[in-house]
Design an enzyme around this catalytic site. Structure first.
Site, PDB file in Angstrom:
ATOM      1  N   HIS A   1      -0.784   5.021   6.622  1.00  0.00           N
ATOM      2  CA  HIS A   1      -2.015   4.450   6.968  1.00  0.00           C
ATOM      3  C   HIS A   1      -2.169   3.582   8.246  1.00  0.00           C
ATOM      4  CE1 HIS A   1      -4.435   6.211   3.818  1.00  0.00           C
ATOM      5  NE2 HIS A   1      -3.547   6.112   2.962  1.00  0.00           N
TER       6      HIS A   1
ATOM      7  N   ASP B   1      -0.237   2.910  -0.453  1.00  0.00           N
ATOM      8  CA  ASP B   1      -0.707   4.193  -1.026  1.00  0.00           C
ATOM      9  C   ASP B   1      -0.239   5.572   0.419  1.00  0.00           C
ATOM     10  OD1 ASP B   1      -2.508   2.959   0.560  1.00  0.00           O
ATOM     11  OD2 ASP B   1      -4.135   4.737   0.275  1.00  0.00           O
ATOM     12  N   GLU B   2      -0.199   6.854  -0.318  1.00  0.00           N
ATOM     13  CA  GLU B   2      -0.129   7.955   0.193  1.00  0.00           C
ATOM     14  C   GLU B   2       0.705   7.663   1.699  1.00  0.00           C
ATOM     15  OE1 GLU B   2      -4.526   9.541  -0.425  1.00  0.00           O
ATOM     16  OE2 GLU B   2      -4.548   8.027   0.961  1.00  0.00           O
ATOM     17  N   SER B   3       2.004   7.311   1.278  1.00  0.00           N
ATOM     18  CA  SER B   3       3.021   7.498   2.576  1.00  0.00           C
ATOM     19  C   SER B   3       3.772   8.556   2.754  1.00  0.00           C
ATOM     20  CB  SER B   3       3.892   6.221   2.401  1.00  0.00           C
ATOM     21  OG  SER B   3       3.197   4.951   2.870  1.00  0.00           O
TER      22      SER B   3
ATOM     23  N   GLU C   1       1.473   3.546  -6.176  1.00  0.00           N
ATOM     24  CA  GLU C   1       2.761   3.829  -5.650  1.00  0.00           C
ATOM     25  C   GLU C   1       3.786   2.765  -5.518  1.00  0.00           C
ATOM     26  OE1 GLU C   1      -0.329   4.713  -4.500  1.00  0.00           O
ATOM     27  OE2 GLU C   1      -0.204   6.768  -3.325  1.00  0.00           O
TER      28      GLU C   1
END
Ligand code: TNX
EC number: 3.2.1.52
Length: 525
Positions: A274, A337-339, A370
Site C-alpha cells: 500500500h 496488510d495485503e503485502s 498479518e
C-alpha cells in the site's frame, strides 16, 4: 451508591436552599430507565421526578483544573446548541438567581472502576456527576446531553424548561478501546469533515479515531524532512480527483480537537504494501522492480517498499519520528496488510525492524492481523480484520487484540445490494447484522482478557465527502458504540432498535446524512 460528595457541592445545595422561595414544579412522572440512551448504561435506577433544566441552572466543577473546566464548558456549549440556554460555568456572579446546579465532581471513589467510569445522580434541584478523571466526566456529559428532551416544556412554569428524568446511573465501559477508522488516503477528507465525524463519535462515547493516512493512492500528512510525500503523493486520489493533505499544523489542530473530546488519534502509515504514493514521491523506496506511476484505481497488493535497503529504514525513522512528535496517544499503526508482492522473509524482516523504530520513538505498534507472521513483542497490538488464526496466535504471545472483523464491523460494506455506496467483498452488512454479534465470544479461543476493544473501519474507495461518509457510517457506527461500551446482556436488537429510532432528533439537528434503514421505525419529529 454515590458515596463521596464534595463539601463544595453541599455548600452549593445549602446556598440554593437559601434562595428566596422558588416555585415548586409538578413534573409529570418520568422514567429514566426508558430513556433512549446509546450506549445503554450499566445500571439505571429511576426516581420518576425531574431536574428542570432552565435559565436558572448553573454548571460548577469541583476543581478549576483546566481539563475539568473544559468538560464543563463543553456541556454548556452543547446545552446552548440544543436548547438555546446560556449557562455559566464556575461563575462567581451572585447577581444572577441560580436555582439549580449541575456539579461535575472529580472523586477518587472505588466504585468508579475505570478512568472513563462515571455516575450521575439526578435530583429535582441538582445533578451530580462523579468521575475519577476528566475523561470519565466527559463520557458522563454525553449521557446527560442525551437525556435533554428535544423540546422544552413551556407549561410547567412561566419560562421554558427541559425536564431531565431523575434517578441514578452507574456506568463503565466494557472495552478500553472503542475506535473508528477513517481512510483519508483513497479519498481525502477535509479538516471540517473529520471534525464533524469526531463530534458524532464523541456523542456516542468513542475514544479513538484511527486515521489511515497513506495508501497507494495518496499520502495525506506533511512530513517536513521528506516534502515530496505530499507535494507529489498528496496530489491524487481514487477516481482522479485532486487529493489533498494535512499540514502538520492542521494535523495538530485535529489531534487537539479530538483531545478536547477525549478521543485519541492513532496515525497509520500503511507499509510495506500500500505504498505506491510514497514510492512515486521517492523512487528509492520502491521494492517491486516495476516502473512507477500515480495510481487512482482501487486494486490492492501491488506495491511494496524495499525491505532490504537501509535507506528505507532511515526514511521511516524520520517519518515515524515526525508523526510521533505530533501525536500524544500511545499508538502508531504500521499497517502491514495485503503485502502481496513482498517476499515473506522480507515482510517479516520489515515488520520486526519497523516495530523497533516505533518503540524507539516511544510508541506501541499496532498492525493489521498479518503482522502476527513476524515475531512481534507483546506490547504490540494486533488488529483483526480477516484471519482469526493471527489473532489467537498473537494473543497467545501476549499481545492485545482490536477486533474489526470485516464481515461484521466494516463500515464500507454495503447495507444490501441496493446500497448507493460501499463494497461487498466481505459481506452485505444490514444495520441489525452490524449490531448482532458479541465481540467477547466472536473469535473462538480468544480469551476475553486479550481483547483491547473494537474498531469500525471506514475505507473510502467509494466515498469522497461527508454526505457519502455519513451514509455508510450511520447508523451502524452507533451500534458499534454500544457493542464497545455496554455489557453483552444489555445488547439486545429489539431494545436497541427502539432507542436508535429516537436518535433522529440529534442526527437531524447535526445534519447527519444517515442511511434510514427500514429495519428501524425512525421517530420523525
Ligand atoms: C481491505 S482491511 C483492505 C483495504 C481496503 C478494504 C476495502 C485491510 C487491512 N485492507 O485496503 O480498503 O479492504 O474494504
Amino acid at each position: 451508591m454515590i458515596s463521596r460528595i464534595s463539601v463544595a457541592f453541599l455548600v452549593l445545595i445549602a446556598m440554593a436552599a437559601c434562595q428566596p422561595a422558588k416555585p415548586e414544579i409538578n413534573f409529570p412522572k418520568t422514567d429514566l430507565g426508558a430513556a433512549p440512551l446509546i450506549p445503554k448504561p450499566v445500571k439505571t435506577v429511576a426516581t420518576h421526578s425531574a431536574f428542570g433544566l432552565d435559565q436558572n441552572t448553573a454548571i460548577y466543577t469541583s476543581t478549576t483544573d483546566p481539563k475539568l473546566e473544559k468538560v464543563g464548558q463543553f456541556l454548556s456549549e452543547k446545552i446552548k446548541w440544543s436548547t438555546g440556554l446560556d449557562l455559566a460555568v464556575n461563575s462567581s456572579d451572585d447577581s444572577k438567581s441560580v436555582e439549580r446546579f449541575i456539579y461535575i465532581n472529580l472523586a477518587d471513589d472505588a466504585s468508579l472502576e475505570t478512568a472513563e467510569s462515571y455516575q450521575l445522580d439526578i435530583k429535582k434541584d441538582s445533578i451530580l456527576l462523579n468521575a475519577k478523571t476528566a475523561a470519565g466526566a466527559f463520557r458522563g456529559i454525553q449521557t446527560l446531553r442525551q437525556l435533554i428532551p428535544e423540546k422544552s416544556n413551556d407549561t410547567l412554569t412561566d419560562h421554558a424548561l427541559w425536564p431531565i428524568p431523575s434517578g441514578q446511573i452507574v456506568d463503565s465501559p466494557k472495552f478500553e478501546y472503542r475506535g473508528a477508522m477513517l481512510d483519508v488516503a483513497r479519498h481525502f477528507f477535509t479538516l471540517d469533515e473529520v471534525k464533524k465525524y469526531l463530534d458524532i463519535l464523541a456523542y456516542y462515547k468513542y475514544n479513538t479515531l484511527h486515521l489511515h493516512l497513506t495508501d497507494d493512492q495518496g499520502w495525506r500528512l506533511e512530513i517536513k524532512s521528506w516534502p515530496k510525500l505530499t507535494e507529489v503523493g498528496g496530489e491524487f486520489e481514487v477516481g482522479g480527483g485532486k487529493g489533498g493533505f494535512y499540514t502538520q499544523e492542521e494535523y495538530k489542530e485535529l489531534v487537539a480537537y479530538a483531545a478536547d473530546r477525549h478521543i485519541t488519534i492513532v496515525p497509520e502509515v500503511d507499509m510495506p504494501g500500500h505504498t505506491n504514493a510514497a514510492s512515486v514521491s521517492y523512487p528509492f523506496l520502491n521494492g517491486n522492480g516495476k516502473p512507477l506511476k500515480t495510481y487512482t484505481g482501487t486494486q490492492v497488493g501491488f506495491s511494496t517498499f524495499d525491505a532490504q535497503k537501509d535507506t528505507v529504514y532511515s526514511f521511516l525513522d524520520d517519518v515515524i519520528g515526525e508523526i510521533v512528535e505530533l501525536t500524544p496517544g500511545p499508538y502508531f499503526h504500521m499497517g502491514g496488510d495485503e503485502s502481496h508482492v513482498t517476499k515473506k522473509s522480507d515482510y517479516i524482516l520489515f515488520v520486526e525492524k519497523v516495530e523497533k523504530i516505533i518503540q524507539k520513538h516511544g510508541k506501541q505498534m499496532v498492525g493489521w492481523n498479518e503482522v502476527a507472521q513476524a515475531d512481534i513483542s507483546s506490547s504490540s497490538v494486533l488488529q483483526l480484520w480477516n484471519e482469526a488464526k493471527y489473532a489467537t496466535k498473537a494473543a497467545q504471545d501476549g499481545s492485545k487484540i482490536i477486533l474489526s472483523p470485516a464481515e461484521k464491523a466494516y463500515l464500507d460494506m454495503q447495507y444490501d445490494s441496493l446500497s448507493k455506496f460501499g463494497l461487498h467483498w466481505a459481506a452485505y452488512i444490514p444495520v441489525d447484522e452490524a449490531y448482532n454479534w458479541n465481540p467477547e465470544t466472536y473469535i473462538e479461543g480468544l480469551p476475553r482478557e486479550s481483547i483491547l476493544g473494537i474498531e469500525a473501519p471506514l475505507w473510502s474507495e467509494t466515498i469522497s465527502n461527508s454526505t457519502e461518509m455519513e451514509y455508510l457510517a450511520f447508523p451502524r457506527a452507533i451500534g458499534y458504540a454500544e457493542l464497545g461500551w455496554s455489557p453483552a446482556e444489555h445488547c439486545n436488537w429489539e431494545d436497541y432498535r427502539q432507542r436508535l429510532a429516537q436518535q433522529v432528533a440529534y442526527l437531524n439537528k447535526k445534519q447527519v446524512a444517515y442511511y434510514p434503514t427500514k429495519l428501524v421505525d425512525w421517530k420523525e419529529e
